[in-house]
Design a protein around this motif. Sequence first.
Motif, short mmCIF file in Angstrom:
data_model
loop_
_atom_site.label_atom_id
_atom_site.label_comp_id
_atom_site.label_asym_id
_atom_site.label_seq_id
_atom_site.Cartn_x
_atom_site.Cartn_y
_atom_site.Cartn_z
N THR A 291 -7.80 0.83 4.14
CA THR A 291 -6.66 1.10 3.13
C THR A 291 -6.50 0.08 2.01
OG1 THR A 291 -5.39 2.25 4.68
CG2 THR A 291 -4.07 1.81 2.92
N ARG B 267 -12.99 6.11 7.82
CA ARG B 267 -11.93 5.53 6.98
C ARG B 267 -11.91 5.28 5.55
NH1 ARG B 267 -7.86 2.54 10.18
NH2 ARG B 267 -8.22 3.09 12.54
N ASP C 66 0.54 -4.74 3.69
CA ASP C 66 0.15 -3.46 4.68
C ASP C 66 0.91 -4.06 5.85
OD1 ASP C 66 -0.49 -1.13 5.41
OD2 ASP C 66 -2.51 -1.35 5.55
N ARG D 94 -0.39 7.52 -3.75
CA ARG D 94 -1.55 8.43 -3.11
C ARG D 94 -1.49 9.62 -4.05
NH1 ARG D 94 -3.70 6.79 2.25
NH2 ARG D 94 -2.47 5.24 2.81
N LEU E 61 -10.26 8.03 2.48
CA LEU E 61 -9.51 7.11 1.38
C LEU E 61 -10.05 7.32 0.14
CD1 LEU E 61 -8.11 4.16 3.23
CD2 LEU E 61 -6.59 6.05 2.33
N THR F 121 -6.82 0.20 -1.98
CA THR F 121 -5.78 -0.07 -2.69
C THR F 121 -6.13 -1.26 -3.70
OG1 THR F 121 -4.29 0.39 -1.00
CG2 THR F 121 -3.42 -0.59 -2.83
N VAL G 271 0.85 -1.18 0.03
CA VAL G 271 0.15 0.02 0.14
C VAL G 271 0.94 1.15 0.00
CG1 VAL G 271 -1.92 -1.43 1.16
CG2 VAL G 271 -0.16 -0.11 2.68
#
Length: 245
Positions: free
Chosen positions: A217, A182, A209, A167, A186, A221, A130
């Motif tokens: 996350t 969260r 991760d 990112r 993202l 991804t 990630v």
Amino acid sequence: MPDAVRSALRLALHTVFPPRCLCCGAAVGSDAGLCGPCWRETSFISGTVCDCCGTPLPGEDAGPVLCDDCLAQPRPWARGRAAFLYAGTGRKLVLQLKHADRLDLVPPLAGMLARAVVPILRPKMLVAPVPLHRLRLLRRKFNQSALLAQALARDCGLVCLPDLFLRTRPTAAMEGMTRAERRANLDGAIAVTPKHLDRIRGKHLLLIDDVLTSGATLEATAEAALAAGAARVSVAALARVARDG
């Protein structure tokens, strides 16, 4: 180098620099090991686990089983594993790697993760971490997930693309956020690096991760990978936050 020479050099080195516990620094009998107390406080994940997120489950099951969370809210990835719980020694090791520049921890921790992912490895998988935003990478100096991904790929004979994802914007620290918060944080923040678009089409990816909490996350991804044409995504985290109850 012959094995006898290698053993002699290792013995000489240990005479001057005795092996130390990875976590607390106490004397141990071998390199890259944990002392008795630190080992007992490491909750390695084994036995029955959720085949999707790697959380430990009670009982014994002959085939793949999913936890209640993954049944209620299906993940965008197919399978997942974690090496140990984010508690006790496991938490200390992650924090030392992440914030104390303990890069010496990368090989042994990647080895622990490599053993955990054996059931979900497939030939010719691509391994990728990630991503960190460039501003956070400047502050932290390295992406610990990328270092783990590269070491794991070497251990498993796979190809790693450490810059497969990027990112697209900075995001807020997610400690204390709910799963929904969260995900919102993202939304649209992770994409496939344009130069690698052709590399992932039709491929099976293994995303790495350091800690899996809600999975937001990894979800972002994985969604970016699938949108770019990946055939399948699996995930692996060094540590898994334990669920209450």
